[in-house]
Scaffold this active site. Structure first.
Site, PDB file in Angstrom:
ATOM      1  N   LYS B  80      78.181  70.658  -0.055  1.00  0.00           N
ATOM      2  CA  LYS B  80      76.922  70.285  -0.691  1.00  0.00           C
ATOM      3  C   LYS B  80      76.326  71.558  -1.296  1.00  0.00           C
ATOM      4  CE  LYS B  80      72.535  67.936   0.569  1.00  0.00           C
ATOM      5  NZ  LYS B  80      71.776  67.389   1.711  1.00  0.00           N
ATOM      6  N   SER B 155      70.204  62.684   0.734  1.00  0.00           N
ATOM      7  CA  SER B 155      70.328  63.597  -0.395  1.00  0.00           C
ATOM      8  C   SER B 155      71.755  64.102  -0.636  1.00  0.00           C
ATOM      9  CB  SER B 155      69.416  64.795  -0.179  1.00  0.00           C
ATOM     10  OG  SER B 155      69.853  65.549   0.941  1.00  0.00           O
ATOM     11  N   SER B 179      70.040  62.502   5.529  1.00  0.00           N
ATOM     12  CA  SER B 179      70.728  62.868   4.285  1.00  0.00           C
ATOM     13  C   SER B 179      72.250  62.909   4.359  1.00  0.00           C
ATOM     14  CB  SER B 179      70.222  64.219   3.777  1.00  0.00           C
ATOM     15  OG  SER B 179      68.997  64.042   3.121  1.00  0.00           O
TER      16      SER B 179
END
Lengths: 495, 493
Positions: B80, B155, B179
């Site tokens: 990420k 997210s 997330s």
């Protein structure tokens, strides 16, 4: 307000407690920031050194790079707790907080500090005068970077063309020591900072160098009519870079406030800047405009829970504090109060010499005098200057192996060449004269000055100095004055 | 589609180590797929072809010289884009960090690479991990490979999407309020949020420091177990990391759940869609048939989670994001003085959701409001923790929905922050308690969209959580069919 800002030199003050107009008194508390003498910074492994090339002692953490995290330096915490112990404070469980504000010298735009639960709380410092100054707290925090303004007028913020930031200082461990408003005169403020500084240096917490910024002082100043209990509005004075500035600034500020009250004006709560060259404080910002720091517990660090064992371990490392050193010398000398010689002899560099000489059973008067005068004048001493040399020399002097004058010369020689006092004695040709040699010289002096001898022999004691002088001259100062007197008196008895 | 890209991380590492495939060939396939699909999915913000192939060649040369490159030899992994890797930009999905290349590696990056894993790229996310749909990225939304009209969740949407599309067998995400788990559920993959402190946060750009935790995405439970075993552990650089050893997770595979007491959390069931609840009941039944004791259990404190979270997380974020001021890195919009530069840079650099949370958090910490908001929220957090503790006196693990709904349409909630915030109502309490939780793909809804089941465990009990996940994997029908255009692109590649 301007008309109340009288010039300092017109005030004709010396900083003593009655320095204000009749009926007014000073209420002053000090915030002292001290940089801790650690190898590395508070939350990262970067070197903590002064004077390195800009931005060379930096890493992701002290630059506040995204993703970096703080890790507490254990040694810094130990030193911080030792400061608390030296100030008779309570060393307690505590946490770190974030103090949030935007400023480019603070790379994370928040400072990791302590807020409502400091490491050290509720201590005191007893000044040489005997006055006790309360310590509210002594907490741990990180230092900021250093900004240099370039161009424009005089390196000042306003009008500067640009600013350079050195982050070497960012994250250097600091302890902020906050006194209670117990300081009643500018002179007392000086005495407090001076004693605090000696204490910090004595326990190895700080190098105490105000000029390098390792000790920084802010003063909270207010005044009130004597007899009034509540505190009046205070102003915080910044930029006090020396003891002299401290005394001058507090003196000025107290007078400024009294003058304002006498003129029927109000004192506004402000942060004020001490302008050393103008000799006055000037308003920086009003407290109403002060920032809201939005303190909250630092989530990246865990709570500190010092154990009794850990605290006691640190207490045992404290060594003799200045107040204890002072007490020891005052007592050895049979005095009731300290004096200038004692204050010099208890300094961090000289005290180990005094302590060892006293422990060896040498004369306290000579010990303290040699420390405070001769040894002090030779400072800074080389690291390889051995304490035992000093002790040995004092022993030689006490035993009469060398004269006082010779002892002083030998000490200088020892310091210069880093050799033992015996070696220095030899090198200087101060080999001890025997009693026979002295007797021979004395007899020669008697023959050359028969009239003076007769007067001395029949009771004119003041002529002793005359003969000692003659012998010293004849022996080029190598004779031990005490031995000369002894033989002179014995000779006079015999004849 | 190549066989290799369908291999699990476990299979790749085994094959690379016994030389049936080369790391280079595995990584080449992964890169080709990433490049082919990115125009459709926008899952990657950076694809590091050169660096990945160089690292793969190094793994192959270690193998060739008889060495052992590690437990994840040749496994392509995506990070990420809020985790640092030297030489690759870290944007956090924000314009304010555009162009910033970290000079240091995150601890997870180091750990993965030290076991032979190959970082192939950085994945898209809601700006600074704030969001539940990956629509808040300054670099455009990531799409759900199951249905390109839908969001992948967030997210960590880029990581979930890239694993679901089969580009990488494993990706790392970060989970502050859900997330990892929510996008895992919406994309039909496994997603794990470990115990707070289990994985070092060093090198993870902080959103809310007391809640953030890194964890893996994967297609299989085993791959997440394997990855978590590599990245878990005490780190000197993270004071909040645990030095307690984690037991083997992969060894939990095949262990019986007989007699295990499983609680189904009433409060999380209440607000969820019928199909989501039905999938959870199926999972409960499956567990019962395996000998577990499933009961309903109420933890009323968890209802306060969302409100507490939206004070604590923004408060910490308002402080963590202060450093993006235009002085040292990233975007700088020059003003006439430093204050103006700060304001202009942050005005231009941050998106609407980030600004909203910074303002919320700043307000919650302000003097005069601190006690009513931030301090109160921390008390609620303690309450939630004690609620979980009470539940864990009665049961060993908990199960619940992950997200109240399946993947929603792009734009469906982006204008309604509150509706978006509700996506995380079942996941947030675990972050507040610091407990581990994971999302396990279990079923598909009537539209063919994935539904995950959440497994929650007490602090440091990832072993129990994985035992249950392995047990459920056998009866899972949650493997989704990919969007036709994605299948087509894969086949062309």
């Amino acid at each position: 307000m301007a008309n109340a800002e009288t010039d300092l030199k017109d005030l004709g003050v010396r900083g003593e407690s009655d320095f204000l107009p009749d009926g007014w008194e000073l209420v002053c508390g000090l915030e002292v920031h001290t940089e801790l003498k650690t190898k590395t910074k508070l939350f990262c492994g970067c070197a903590n050194v002064f004077g390195a090339q800009a931005n060379t002692n930096v890493c992701p953490t002290c630059l506040g790079l995204p993703g970096s995290l703080p890790v507490l330096n254990e040694r810094a915490l130990e030193i911080a707790a030792m400061i608390g112990l030296a100030l008779s404070a309570k060393v307690q469980a505590s946490i770190f907080h974030r103090k949030n504000y935007f400023y480019p010298d603070m790379p994370k735009d928040f400072q990791i500090s302590q807020y409502d639960i400091p490491l050290n709380a509720d201590g005191y410092l007893i000044l040489p005068s005997g006055k006790r100054i309360g310590i509210e707290r002594a907490h741990v925090e990180e230092d900021t970077g250093k900004i240099t303004h370039l161009g424009g007028a005089s390196g000042r913020i306003h009008g500067a063309e640009r600013a350079l930031i050195d982050y070497n200082r960012s994250g250097v461990p600091l302890v902020e020591i906050v006194s209670r408003p117990d300081i009643a005169s500018p002179e007392e403020a000086r005495e407090y900072v001076s004693e605090l500084r000696s204490t910090l240096v004595a326990i190895g917490a700080s190098d105490g160098k105000m000029e390098e910024g390792s000790l920084r002082v802010d003063a909270n100043v207010s005044v009130r009519p004597i007899g009034e209990t509540p505190f009046r509005t205070r102003c915080e004075i910044k930029n006090l870079n020396s003891l002299r500035s401290l005394v001058r600034a507090i003196t000025f500020e107290a007078h400024r406030q009294v003058a304002a009250y006498l003129a029927g004006e109000k004192v506004t709560q402000q942060t004020r800047h001490w302008d050393e060259s103008a000799g006055r404080t000037v308003a920086l910002r009003n407290k109403e405009e002060a920032e809201d720091y939005r303190y909250f517990p630092e989530p990246d660090l865990v709570p500190l829970r010092p154990s009794e064992e850990w605290i006691e371990g640190l207490r045992s490392q404290l060594g003799e504090l200045p107040k204890e050193r002072r007490a020891r010398l005052v007592e050895s000398l049979g005095l009731t109060d300290t004096n200038d010689q004692i204050e010099t002899a208890i300094s961090v560099e000289l005290y180990p010499f005094a302590r060892s000489a006293l422990a060896a059973g040498l004369d306290p008067k000579i010990t303290v005098a040699r420390c405070a005068n001769e040894l002090a004048s030779l400072a800074p001493l080389d690291e390889s200057f051995e304490i035992s040399w000093f002790v040995e020399l004092l022993r030689m002097e006490t035993n009469g192996e060398v004269s006082a004058t010779q002892a002083k010369s030998i000490l200088a020689e020892v310091a210069k060449n880093l050799i033992s006092p015996k070696a220095a004695q030899e090198r200087l040709g101060f080999s001890q004269l025997t009693d026979d040699q002295l007797t021979k010289t004395i007899n020669e002096a008697i023959l050359q000055n028969p009239k003076e001898w007769e007067r001395f022999r029949t009771g004119e004691a003041q002529l002793q100095g005359f003969f000692v002088g003659k012998i010293m001259k004849a022996t080029s100062g190598k004779a031990d004055g005490k031995a000369v007197v002894r033989i002179l008196l014995a000779t006079a008895e015999q004849r | 589609m190549s066989e290799m890209t369908n291999m699990s991380a476990f299979e790749i590492a085994e094959s690379v180590n016994n030389q049936t495939v080369t790391a280079t060939s595995v990584v080449e396939k992964s890169l080709a797929l990433a490049e082919a699909l990115n125009s459709k999915l926008n899952a990657f913000l950076a694809i590091d072809r050169e660096g990945a192939l160089r690292a793969a060649a190094k793994v192959d040369s270690i193998i060739a010289s008889g060495g052992s490159p590690g437990r994840l030899a040749g496994v392509p992994i995506a990070l990420k884009d809020n985790m640092c890797k030297v030489g690759l930009p870290t944007t956090c999905g924000s314009r304010i960090l555009q162009g910033w290349i970290p000079p240091y590696d995150a601890t997870v990056t180091k750990l993965l690479e030290s076991e032979g894993a190959i970082i192939v790229g950085k994945t898209n996310l809601d700006e600074f991990a704030m969001g539940s749909s990956t629509e808040n990225s300054a670099y455009g939304p990531t799409l759900n490979p199951v249905d390109l009209t839908r969001v992948p969740g967030g997210s960590s949407g880029g990581s979930a999407s890239s694993v679901a599309a089969g580009i990488v067998p494993v990706a790392l995400g970060s989970d502050t309020g859900g997330s990892i788990r929510q996008p895992a559920s919406l994309c039909g993959v496994v997603g794990v949020k470990p115990t707070y402190g289990r994985v070092s946060r060093y090198g993870l750009v902080a959103f809310a420091s007391s809640l953030d935790q890194i964890g893996p995405f994967s297609s299989s439970v085993m791959d997440s177990a394997l990855t978590l075993e590599v990245i878990a552990g005490f780190d000197l650089k993270d004071s909040t990391s645990y030095d307690e050893q984690m037991g083997s997770l992969s060894a939990q595979k095949g262990l019986s759940v007989e007699g295990l007491r499983v609680g189904m959390v009433t409060e999380f069931v209440e607000g969820s869609d019928l199909e989501v609840v039905s999938a959870l009941r199926d999972a409960a039944n499956a567990l019962t048939s395996l000998g577990a004791d499933v009961v309903e259990i109420s933890i009323p404190e968890t209802k306060l989670g969302l409100s507490a979270y939206y004070l604590i997380a923004p408060a910490e974020a308002s402080s963590n994001l202060a450093r993006f001021d235009g002085v040292r890195f990233g975007l700088r919009v020059e003003g006439s003085n430093i204050e103006e530069t700060n304001v202009l840079t942050r005005t231009k650099g941050f998106g609407a959701e980030v600004k909203r949370r910074i303002m919320l958090g700043t307000y919650a910490l302000s003097s005069g409001y601190y006690d009513a908001y931030y301090a109160k929220a921390q008390q609620v957090r303690t309450l939630i923790k004690s609620g979980f503790e009470r539940a864990y006196q009665q049961v060993d693990v908990l199960i619940s929905p992950v997200s109240p709904t399946t993947a929603f349409k792009l734009g469906e909630k982006s204008l309604d922050p509150l509706a978006m915030y509700l996506s995380d109502v079942c996941t947030i309490p675990s972050n507040l308690a610091g407990h581990p939780a994971m999302s396990m793909p279990y079923a598909l809804d009537s539209k063919g969209l994935p539904i995950g089941v959440q497994i929650l465990a007490p602090a440091l009990r990832e072993d129990l959580m994985f035992r249950l996940a392995f047990a459920l994997e056998g009866s899972s029908t949650g493997a989704p069919s990919l969007d036709d255009s994605i299948k087509e692109a894969i086949n062309r590649g």
